[in-house]
Design a protein around this motif. Structure first.
Motif, PDB file in Angstrom:
ATOM      1  N   TYR A   1       0.839  -1.200   0.000  1.00 16.24           N
ATOM      2  CA  TYR A   1       0.000   0.000   0.000  1.00 16.24           C
ATOM      3  C   TYR A   1       0.877   1.254   0.000  1.00 16.24           C
ATOM      4  O   TYR A   1       0.654   2.180  -0.780  1.00 16.24           O
ATOM      5  N   LEU A   2       1.862   1.272   0.878  1.00 19.26           N
ATOM      6  CA  LEU A   2       2.734   2.443   0.972  1.00 19.26           C
ATOM      7  C   LEU A   2       3.532   2.645  -0.318  1.00 19.26           C
ATOM      8  O   LEU A   2       3.730   3.787  -0.748  1.00 19.26           O
ATOM      9  N   GLU A   3       3.961   1.566  -0.941  1.00 19.04           N
ATOM     10  CA  GLU A   3       4.704   1.678  -2.195  1.00 19.04           C
ATOM     11  C   GLU A   3       3.855   2.279  -3.305  1.00 19.04           C
ATOM     12  O   GLU A   3       4.369   2.993  -4.172  1.00 19.04           O
ATOM     13  N   ARG A   4       2.562   2.035  -3.277  1.00 23.89           N
ATOM     14  CA  ARG A   4       1.676   2.671  -4.264  1.00 23.89           C
ATOM     15  C   ARG A   4       1.666   4.183  -4.088  1.00 23.89           C
ATOM     16  O   ARG A   4       1.431   4.921  -5.044  1.00 23.89           O
ATOM     17  N   GLY A   5       1.941   4.657  -2.878  1.00 23.09           N
ATOM     18  CA  GLY A   5       1.994   6.085  -2.611  1.00 23.09           C
ATOM     19  C   GLY A   5       3.251   6.763  -3.135  1.00 23.09           C
ATOM     20  O   GLY A   5       3.380   7.976  -3.049  1.00 23.09           O
ATOM     21  N   LEU A   6       4.176   5.998  -3.679  1.00 28.46           N
ATOM     22  CA  LEU A   6       5.400   6.564  -4.245  1.00 28.46           C
ATOM     23  C   LEU A   6       5.195   7.023  -5.690  1.00 28.46           C
ATOM     24  O   LEU A   6       5.890   7.918  -6.163  1.00 28.46           O
ATOM     25  N   LYS A   7       4.255   6.422  -6.367  1.00 29.83           N
ATOM     26  CA  LYS A   7       4.078   6.647  -7.803  1.00 29.83           C
ATOM     27  C   LYS A   7       3.555   8.049  -8.097  1.00 29.83           C
ATOM     28  O   LYS A   7       2.569   8.489  -7.517  1.00 29.83           O
ATOM     29  N   GLY A   8       4.247   8.712  -8.990  1.00 33.31           N
ATOM     30  CA  GLY A   8       3.804  10.014  -9.460  1.00 33.31           C
ATOM     31  C   GLY A   8       3.959  11.148  -8.450  1.00 33.31           C
ATOM     32  O   GLY A   8       3.402  12.224  -8.643  1.00 33.31           O
ATOM     33  N   LYS A   9       4.697  10.925  -7.396  1.00 33.05           N
ATOM     34  CA  LYS A   9       4.880  11.945  -6.364  1.00 33.05           C
ATOM     35  C   LYS A   9       6.227  12.631  -6.549  1.00 33.05           C
ATOM     36  O   LYS A   9       7.154  12.068  -7.122  1.00 33.05           O
ATOM     37  N   PRO A  10       6.361  13.858  -6.036  1.00 32.70           N
ATOM     38  CA  PRO A  10       7.672  14.522  -6.082  1.00 32.70           C
ATOM     39  C   PRO A  10       8.713  13.698  -5.327  1.00 32.70           C
ATOM     40  O   PRO A  10       8.377  12.954  -4.393  1.00 32.70           O
ATOM     41  N   ALA A  11       9.959  13.836  -5.721  1.00 28.90           N
ATOM     42  CA  ALA A  11      11.039  13.023  -5.151  1.00 28.90           C
ATOM     43  C   ALA A  11      11.134  13.162  -3.632  1.00 28.90           C
ATOM     44  O   ALA A  11      11.310  12.165  -2.929  1.00 28.90           O
ATOM     45  N   ALA A  12      11.006  14.354  -3.113  1.00 36.49           N
ATOM     46  CA  ALA A  12      11.124  14.554  -1.662  1.00 36.49           C
ATOM     47  C   ALA A  12       9.984  13.870  -0.924  1.00 36.49           C
ATOM     48  O   ALA A  12      10.185  13.264   0.128  1.00 36.49           O
ATOM     49  N   PHE A  13       8.763  13.938  -1.453  1.00 38.87           N
ATOM     50  CA  PHE A  13       7.614  13.269  -0.861  1.00 38.87           C
ATOM     51  C   PHE A  13       7.866  11.764  -0.845  1.00 38.87           C
ATOM     52  O   PHE A  13       7.669  11.091   0.167  1.00 38.87           O
ATOM     53  N   ALA A  14       8.334  11.240  -1.983  1.00 40.98           N
ATOM     54  CA  ALA A  14       8.605   9.805  -2.088  1.00 40.98           C
ATOM     55  C   ALA A  14       9.687   9.374  -1.096  1.00 40.98           C
ATOM     56  O   ALA A  14       9.595   8.291  -0.519  1.00 40.98           O
ATOM     57  N   ARG A  15      10.701  10.217  -0.880  1.00 38.88           N
ATOM     58  CA  ARG A  15      11.731   9.880   0.110  1.00 38.88           C
ATOM     59  C   ARG A  15      11.135   9.793   1.510  1.00 38.88           C
ATOM     60  O   ARG A  15      11.528   8.936   2.305  1.00 38.88           O
ATOM     61  N   GLY A  16      10.193  10.672   1.819  1.00 40.01           N
ATOM     62  CA  GLY A  16       9.532  10.612   3.115  1.00 40.01           C
ATOM     63  C   GLY A  16       8.748   9.323   3.285  1.00 40.01           C
ATOM     64  O   GLY A  16       8.807   8.671   4.330  1.00 40.01           O
ATOM     65  N   VAL A  17       8.028   8.934   2.246  1.00 38.98           N
ATOM     66  CA  VAL A  17       7.274   7.676   2.284  1.00 38.98           C
ATOM     67  C   VAL A  17       8.244   6.506   2.390  1.00 38.98           C
ATOM     68  O   VAL A  17       8.045   5.586   3.191  1.00 38.98           O
ATOM     69  N   GLN A  18       9.312   6.539   1.607  1.00 41.35           N
ATOM     70  CA  GLN A  18      10.282   5.442   1.614  1.00 41.35           C
ATOM     71  C   GLN A  18      10.927   5.285   2.976  1.00 41.35           C
ATOM     72  O   GLN A  18      11.210   4.159   3.408  1.00 41.35           O
ATOM     73  N   SER A  19      11.132   6.371   3.692  1.00 39.18           N
ATOM     74  CA  SER A  19      11.731   6.266   5.023  1.00 39.18           C
ATOM     75  C   SER A  19      10.834   5.463   5.960  1.00 39.18           C
ATOM     76  O   SER A  19      11.319   4.686   6.782  1.00 39.18           O
ATOM     77  N   VAL A  20       9.530   5.621   5.812  1.00 39.23           N
ATOM     78  CA  VAL A  20       8.593   4.849   6.634  1.00 39.23           C
ATOM     79  C   VAL A  20       8.564   3.403   6.169  1.00 39.23           C
ATOM     80  O   VAL A  20       8.539   2.475   6.985  1.00 39.23           O
ATOM     81  N   ILE A  21       8.588   3.170   4.863  1.00 37.37           N
ATOM     82  CA  ILE A  21       8.627   1.806   4.334  1.00 37.37           C
ATOM     83  C   ILE A  21       9.845   1.072   4.891  1.00 37.37           C
ATOM     84  O   ILE A  21       9.742  -0.084   5.325  1.00 37.37           O
ATOM     85  N   ASP A  22      10.992   1.746   4.909  1.00 35.48           N
ATOM     86  CA  ASP A  22      12.215   1.128   5.443  1.00 35.48           C
ATOM     87  C   ASP A  22      12.038   0.766   6.918  1.00 35.48           C
ATOM     88  O   ASP A  22      12.494  -0.294   7.351  1.00 35.48           O
ATOM     89  N   GLU A  23      11.377   1.621   7.674  1.00 33.17           N
ATOM     90  CA  GLU A  23      11.144   1.333   9.097  1.00 33.17           C
ATOM     91  C   GLU A  23      10.206   0.137   9.267  1.00 33.17           C
ATOM     92  O   GLU A  23      10.417  -0.702  10.137  1.00 33.17           O
ATOM     93  N   VAL A  24       9.165   0.065   8.437  1.00 34.73           N
ATOM     94  CA  VAL A  24       8.226  -1.065   8.517  1.00 34.73           C
ATOM     95  C   VAL A  24       8.965  -2.354   8.168  1.00 34.73           C
ATOM     96  O   VAL A  24       8.787  -3.377   8.832  1.00 34.73           O
ATOM     97  N   LYS A  25       9.806  -2.317   7.139  1.00 36.51           N
ATOM     98  CA  LYS A  25      10.562  -3.514   6.748  1.00 36.51           C
ATOM     99  C   LYS A  25      11.483  -3.956   7.877  1.00 36.51           C
ATOM    100  O   LYS A  25      11.643  -5.158   8.111  1.00 36.51           O
TER     101      LYS A  25
END
Length: 64
Positions: A36-60
């Motif tokens: 679900y969180l990875e779907r939030g990366l698509k089409g977003k600005p790079a900085a927004f995606a980095r913020g989402v990715q930081s949470v994905i990394d924590e969940v992993k």
């Protein structure tokens, strides 16, 4: 602006986790949450995606 988008991305991801907390108890819950969180990366600005990715990394890290 990048810091603002980064925080917005993290906040979106954390809010999503709060709203989807019931999936985490399922056998594949972490995978569903990450998908679900990875779907939030698509089409977003790079900085927004980095913020989402930081949470994905924590969940992993928790799921490991």
């Amino acid at each position: 602006m990048c810091a603002i988008l980064y925080r917005e991305g993290r906040e979106w991801a954390l809010e999503s986790i709060r709203n989807l907390h019931n999936v985490v108890g399922k056998p594949d819950g972490y995978r569903q949450l990450i998908n679900y969180l990875e779907r939030g990366l698509k089409g977003k600005p790079a900085a927004f995606a980095r913020g989402v990715q930081s949470v994905i990394d924590e969940v992993k890290a928790v799921a490991a």
